[in-house]
Design a protein around this motif. Structure first.
Motif, mmCIF file in Angstrom:
data_model
loop_
_atom_site.group_PDB
_atom_site.id
_atom_site.type_symbol
_atom_site.label_atom_id
_atom_site.label_comp_id
_atom_site.label_asym_id
_atom_site.label_seq_id
_atom_site.Cartn_x
_atom_site.Cartn_y
_atom_site.Cartn_z
ATOM 1 N N ASP A 1 40.528 48.440 28.000
ATOM 2 C CA ASP A 1 40.647 47.281 28.886
ATOM 3 C C ASP A 1 41.969 46.548 28.747
ATOM 4 O O ASP A 1 42.447 45.939 29.705
ATOM 5 C CB ASP A 1 39.491 46.309 28.648
ATOM 6 C CG ASP A 1 38.170 46.826 29.180
ATOM 7 O OD1 ASP A 1 38.179 47.828 29.934
ATOM 8 O OD2 ASP A 1 37.129 46.227 28.847
ATOM 9 N N VAL B 1 39.309 45.582 35.251
ATOM 10 C CA VAL B 1 38.343 45.208 34.208
ATOM 11 C C VAL B 1 37.138 44.530 34.846
ATOM 12 O O VAL B 1 35.985 44.857 34.530
ATOM 13 C CB VAL B 1 38.994 44.299 33.148
ATOM 14 C CG1 VAL B 1 37.954 43.755 32.183
ATOM 15 C CG2 VAL B 1 40.078 45.057 32.390
ATOM 16 N N ALA B 2 37.383 43.578 35.756
ATOM 17 C CA ALA B 2 36.295 42.853 36.409
ATOM 18 C C ALA B 2 35.397 43.784 37.226
ATOM 19 O O ALA B 2 34.182 43.587 37.284
ATOM 20 C CB ALA B 2 36.860 41.759 37.312
ATOM 21 N N ALA B 3 35.995 44.815 37.817
ATOM 22 C CA ALA B 3 35.227 45.767 38.630
ATOM 23 C C ALA B 3 34.537 46.829 37.788
ATOM 24 O O ALA B 3 33.755 47.620 38.301
ATOM 25 C CB ALA B 3 36.147 46.427 39.653
ATOM 26 N N HIS C 1 43.433 42.927 35.459
ATOM 27 C CA HIS C 1 42.258 42.046 35.402
ATOM 28 C C HIS C 1 41.232 42.461 36.453
ATOM 29 O O HIS C 1 40.024 42.410 36.208
ATOM 30 C CB HIS C 1 42.663 40.587 35.617
ATOM 31 C CG HIS C 1 43.541 40.053 34.545
ATOM 32 N ND1 HIS C 1 43.100 39.806 33.267
ATOM 33 C CD2 HIS C 1 44.855 39.728 34.548
ATOM 34 C CE1 HIS C 1 44.083 39.348 32.531
ATOM 35 N NE2 HIS C 1 45.179 39.295 33.286
ATOM 36 N N GLU C 2 41.720 42.901 37.611
ATOM 37 C CA GLU C 2 40.830 43.324 38.685
ATOM 38 C C GLU C 2 40.047 44.574 38.299
ATOM 39 O O GLU C 2 38.857 44.685 38.578
ATOM 40 C CB GLU C 2 41.625 43.579 39.974
ATOM 41 C CG GLU C 2 42.247 42.341 40.576
ATOM 42 C CD GLU C 2 43.584 41.958 39.932
ATOM 43 O OE1 GLU C 2 44.073 42.680 39.048
ATOM 44 O OE2 GLU C 2 44.133 40.921 40.325
#
Length: 59
Positions: free
Chosen positions: A10, A18-20, A15-16
């Motif tokens: 990660d 990781v969030a997905a 960030h996108e």
């Protein structure tokens, strides 16, 4: 020649991603990043292709 496949952690994703929950697989040839794949099977197929090319080159 060393070709290896590793799952990207990660800390090396956006960030996108990781969030997905996106999983990414990196292919390294002699410690240089040569490919990034969304599927482990695709990364492994690329690793095999690189290894086969190297064997043909040395033959």
């Amino acid at each position: 020649m060393t070709v290896r496949v590793t799952e990207r952690d990660d800390s090396h994703k956006s960030h996108e991603a990781v969030a997905a929950g996106t999983r990414l697989w990196d292919v390294y040839q002699q410690d240089l990043l040569v490919g990034i794949f969304h599927e482990e099977s695709q990364a492994d197929a690329y690793r095999q292709e690189l290894e086969a090319q190297e064997q043909q080159h040395h033959a």
